[in-house]
Design an enzyme around this catalytic site. Structure first.
Site, PDB file in Angstrom:
ATOM      1  N   LYS A  81       0.448  -2.431  68.839  1.00 11.97           N
ATOM      2  CA  LYS A  81       1.057  -3.442  67.975  1.00 11.97           C
ATOM      3  C   LYS A  81      -0.044  -4.167  67.209  1.00 11.97           C
ATOM      4  CE  LYS A  81       4.270  -7.402  68.383  1.00 11.97           C
ATOM      5  NZ  LYS A  81       5.068  -8.182  69.354  1.00 11.97           N
ATOM      6  N   SER A 156       9.928  -8.533  68.340  1.00 13.77           N
ATOM      7  CA  SER A 156       9.021  -8.312  67.232  1.00 13.77           C
ATOM      8  C   SER A 156       8.245  -6.999  67.323  1.00 13.77           C
ATOM      9  CB  SER A 156       8.031  -9.468  67.150  1.00 13.77           C
ATOM     10  OG  SER A 156       7.226  -9.532  68.318  1.00 13.77           O
ATOM     11  N   SER A 180      10.237  -9.570  73.113  1.00 11.05           N
ATOM     12  CA  SER A 180       9.759  -8.716  72.027  1.00 11.05           C
ATOM     13  C   SER A 180       9.345  -7.315  72.441  1.00 11.05           C
ATOM     14  CB  SER A 180       8.586  -9.388  71.306  1.00 11.05           C
ATOM     15  OG  SER A 180       9.025 -10.533  70.615  1.00 11.05           O
TER      16      SER A 180
END
Length: 495
Positions: A81, A156, A180
């Site tokens: 990420k 996210s 997330s």
């Protein structure tokens, strides 16, 4: 061959047996990314040179008979990420503010995967600064759900979830502040684990909420997630909140659930807005666990109803503090042509941050202002203590808790535009971050009407994450591992 559909053991067996070289595997995986990611948009940066360099080291070790010495992730492709620093890449947090920021160091969790022999393939899309539940808030465009390209992958950490689901990667690392990892894992039909707070070092993770953030893995199988946890967990001198973690998460993975006590929270299944498909799946999982020999017990979390309110005080307050450093002088985008420093600050932050980031900064600024913080921030911390105590009492009577991940399956791109409605997507996940317990999502089939993946959430006592992994492995024997998403007909919706 879709290498991203293989598990860690399968990839390593193929390398060891000479079925393919690491360089050949990297070439095929990069080809898969080029073919699929034009539609999914999971990657923000592909590290082709780094991947080939790591592959050459793997192939050299195999030729020298030293493959086992590389580590438990030898030859395993992985990506991160884009709020995790990695030297040689940009760490943008999917924001214009950090569009040109180059990582000056590598996050501890990332470095541990590299030291274990993993092959880095790139950085993955996310909601800007991890503020969002759909990956539509990325400044560089949304990620699409590979099961239906007209739908969101969750957020996210939507990029990591979508990349694994689409067979572009076997594993990835993301971060979880209020759901997330778990929510996008549920939306994309993969395994996603938020470890107990402190189990994995946060050093090198760009902070959203420092008391809430935790790094964790995405994988297509429970075993692969446990392998990653074995590598990344443990004490780090750079993070004073990190703890020793002597547990081998693979040891009891297949011990079965016979005799285990699985808690269910009746109030969760009666929550307003819970989709009928999700409720049905959780009830089916409960029955499956009972048939596997588990004892189902009801537990109460009386203060969980206040978790959303507490989270949206604590999270914005910590975000306001953490993002104050991005002022266009020390870090990030710098607007020019202003006569004074105050004007430069205002212009830089207005242009560099997207609307959701600005919203949370403003909210945090208000909540911490004089005369206000005693009214909201202090009570939120008190609620945090009550929620933590609720979980502690619940785990006196059970070994693991079963709950929904999200109140609904993945929604369509652009369908949820109201911020409050978006926040409610995390109604079942935020309390775990507030309390600090471990939580995970694992796929338990498709919705009968929607045809979309649905995940079940498993919650463990703090630093007993092996409990939820053991339950997940038992359920995986019932539900199996979903196919690579972009190879099933439902994925053609956005073409």
């Amino acid at each position: 061959m879709t290498f991203g559909a293989l598990d860690i053991a399968g990839i390593q067996a193929g390398l060891r047996d000479g079925a393919f070289s690491a360089a050949e595997m990297v070439e095929q995986m990069l080809a898969r990314i080029r073919a699929v990611d034009t539609q999914v948009h999971a990657f923000l940066e592909v590290t082709e040179e780094m991947a080939y360099a790591a592959a050459r080291l793997v192939d050299a070790a195999i030729a020298a008979g030293a493959f086992e010495e590389l580590g438990p992730l030898a030859g395993i492709p992985i990506a991160y990420k884009d709020n995790l620093n990695l030297v040689g890449t940009h760490t943008t947090c999917a924001s214009r503010m950090l569009e040109n920021y180059q990582s000056p160091y590598t996050a501890t969790a990332v470095q541990k995967t590299l030291d274990a022999g993993a092959i880095p393939l790139g950085k993955l899309n996310m909601d800007e600064f991890a503020f969002g539940s759909s990956t539509e808030m990325s400044a560089f465009g949304p990620t699409r759900n590979p099961w239906d390209l007209n739908r969101v992958p969750g957020g996210s950490s939507g990029g990591p979830a979508a990349a694994v689901a689409a067979g572009m990667l076997p594993v990835a690392l993301g971060s979880d502040t209020g759901g997330s990892i778990r929510q996008p894992a549920s939306f994309c039909g993969v395994v996603g684990v938020k470890p107990t707070y402190g189990m994995v070092s946060r050093f090198g993770l760009v902070a959203f909420g420092s008391s809430l953030d935790q790094i964790g893995p995405f994988a297509r199988s429970v075993r692969d997630a446990a392998c990653i946890l074995n590598v990344v967990s443990g004490r780090d001198s750079h993070d004073c909140t990190s703890q020793e973690c002597p547990v081998d998460f693979l040891d009891s993975l297949y011990g079965g659930v016979a005799g285990m006590r699985i808690g269910i929270v009746p109030a969760f299944l009666e929550a307003p807005g819970l989709d009928a498909e999700v409720k049905t799946r959780i009830e089916e999982v409960t029955d499956a666990l009972r048939q596997l020999g588990a004892h189902i017990v009801e537990v109460e979390l009386p203060n969980a109803r206040a978790a959303m309110s507490a989270y949206y005080v604590l999270g914005p307050c910590e975000a306001f503090s953490n993002l104050s450093r991005f002022d266009g002088v020390r870090y990030g985008y710098c607007a020019s042509g202003h006569a004074d420093l105050s004007g430069q600050y205002e212009a830089s932050r207005s242009a560099g941050f997207g609307p959701e980031v600005r919203r949370r900064i403003m909210l945090g600024s208000y909540l911490l202002s004089s005369g206000v913080y005693r009214k909201y921030y202090y009570p939120a911390q008190q609620v945090r203590t009550l929620i933590t105590q609720d979980y502690a009492r619940a785990f006196e009577t059970c070994d693991c808790i079963l709950a929904p991940v999200s109140p609904r399956p993945a929604w369509k791109l652009g369908e949820v535009s109201d911020p409050t409605s978006m926040y409610l997507a995390d109604m079942f996940t935020v309390s775990i971050n507030i309390a600090g317990n471990g939580g995970m999502s694992m796929p338990v089939g498709l919705g009968a009407a929607s045809g979309l993946p649905i995940g079940a959430q498993l919650i463990a006592p703090a630093f007993h994450d092996q409990n939820m992994l053991r339950v997940a492995a038992a359920l995986e024997s019932v539900y199996g591992i979903p196919p690579v998403a972009c190879d099933v007909p439902v994925a053609r919706g956005g073409e």
